[in-house]
Scaffold this motif. Structure first.
Motif: not given
Length: 458
Positions: A217-229
């Protein structure tokens, strides 16, 4: 799941343990009751206790009840020991597993334990529709995006999908992408090799490998940095990951479930979220309605939480009185199911009569719960007049000035808690941090966590 084995690990009991471990269970062993109770008191909850019938099951269960420790107890013994099996059930064991163990039986017991506490409470048509969709797609390996306001139960839904999937007895691992600093999240997800960076003294297995075979589960994935995306997208497409500092890819087999309380389509337009990653994650979207949009569930959830917390605290089960039920139905529930759960938990602790009355429904600071009820028409009219006055006061000011005041006042209201403030403002925590850094560089006082803002003299 975490499994506690109490008793002699020799022979057939060891076989049962090995089968449980092969199905993803993390096993702790205790040779005596004192060690078993220490493990049960530990910070990490035990999901299941397996006890050799040669041990005193009755005294163990009595000790657990005295300390309000809630975990199902399963007795294990040789097939032909019928008397011991009957005694174990009478002493409080939930089930009896004959030894030598049968792999299918061990798998069934583990699966039953992981699902029994996760039945979704849903009677409102809006929520029933979502639950049915979740059950329909759970057996597949399709990635799922769960959206909804804070407190609607996104993580509970993710766990429910896991328990209904073919991976139910394998690990369920959760990562809060908003709570981990950007420079640490990559290592948290993918792990690292010894010497990959300063302080990397040994190899570390990341959450992807930890969840392999199960669900991540990746909770609140919107907060992940674009590079890591970008790295996450590769992991989803190719089913391999690269540890930080690693020289070869590591294969993984898992299902991804992601959650967000933001509109990710808007995040894509803003350039803070990759569109291709959104398409990859959003194979199926489970949109959880706010509690105010599923009113038929309010009383069903209230009864569920009253039963849950009465049992957890060793209290008698008290029904919720009609006046209290009326008050619960009239509330707005801005904090959704999480707010309702906390309200009922407090009520269970505070109720003194044979029922949970309206006097037990109070806010966290002890204020009258009635103030949380939906506003009357006169209150709405008064609020509208106040809003008009506020709007007039804004005329002549720049958008930047108004935005700064709104952000700082909201942060002040949250006592410096940036995550809560970002949720209230409807922006990402990264956006909030950038704006606060800009304000601080201009010499503006910014509230720190746990502090109120120091107002500057004009």
């Amino acid at each position: 799941m975490r499994l506690l084995i109490f008793g002699n690990l020799g022979g057939q009991m060891a076989s049962a343990t090995r089968m449980a471990m092969e199905r993803g269970a993390k096993v702790i062993h205790a040779d005596d009751q004192a060690t078993a109770l220490d493990a049960l008191r530990g910070g990490q909850a035990i999901d299941l206790v397996m006890v050799d019938v040669a041990e005193n099951i009755k005294t163990l269960i009595q000790a657990m009840e005295r300390e309000h420790i809630s975990a199902p107890v399963i007795a294990c013994g040789v097939k032909n020991d019928a008397d011991a099996a009957v005694k174990a059930i009478k002493d409080g064991a939930r089930e009896y597993i004959p030894l030598p163990p049968d792999p299918a039986l061990i798998a069934a017991v583990l699966a039953a334990v992981t699902t029994e506490e996760l039945d979704m409470v849903s009677t409102d048509p809006a929520m029933v529709k979502v639950v049915r969709l979740a059950e329909q797609i759970a057996p597949s390996d399709a990635s799922i995006m769960i959206t909804g306001e804070s407190g609607t139960g996104k993580e509970v839904m993710a766990r429910y999908v896991h328990t209904k999937s073919n991976r139910a007895i394998m690990p369920f691992v959760s990562v809060n992408c908003a709570a981990i600093p950007e420079n640490l999240l990559e290592s948290e997800l993918f792990g690292h090799e010894k010497g990959a960076f300063t302080g990397a003294l040994a190899r570390r297995i990341g959450k992807f490998e930890e969840a392999s075979g199960g669900t991540l589960l990746l909770d609140e994935i919107s907060e992940m940095d674009v590079r890591l995306q970008a790295k996450l997208l590769r992991a989803l497409q190719e089913r391999v990951i690269d540890r930080v500092g690693g020289s070869k890819p590591v294969p993984v087999d898992l299902r991804i479930i992601a959650t967000s309380n933001r509109n990710l389509a808007d995040a894509v337009k803003e350039g803070t979220f990759r569109e291709d990653l959104l398409f990859r994650l959003n194979v199926v979207n489970l949109a959880l309605p706010a509690l105010r949009d599923r009113p038929a569930d309010i009383l069903a959830l209230s009864d569920h939480f009253a039963k849950k917390y009465a049992k957890a605290n060793g209290f008698p089960l008290r029904p919720i009185s009609e006046p209290a039920r009326t008050r619960l139905m009239s509330a707005h529930w801005q904090g959704n199911v999480r707010e309702l759960e906390n309200t009922i938990h407090r009520a269970v602790l505070l109720a003194s009569g044979p029922e949970i009355g309206p006097e037990a429904l109070i806010t966290p600071d002890g204020a009258d719960f009635a103030a949380q009820a939906a506003p009357s028409s006169s209150a709405v009219q008064k609020a509208a007049m106040t809003a008009e006055a506020v709007t007039r006061a804004l005329v002549g000011r720049t958008v930047a000035e108004v935005e700064q005041e709104l952000i700082l006042d909201t942060l002040d209201h949250c006592l410096g808690n940036r995550t809560h403030a970002a949720n209230i403002l409807g922006i990402s925590i990264r956006t909030l941090r950038n704006k606060l850094n800009d304000y601080a560089s201009q010499g503006v006082s910014v509230p720190q966590p746990g502090q109120a803002r120091v107002m500057q003299a004009g």
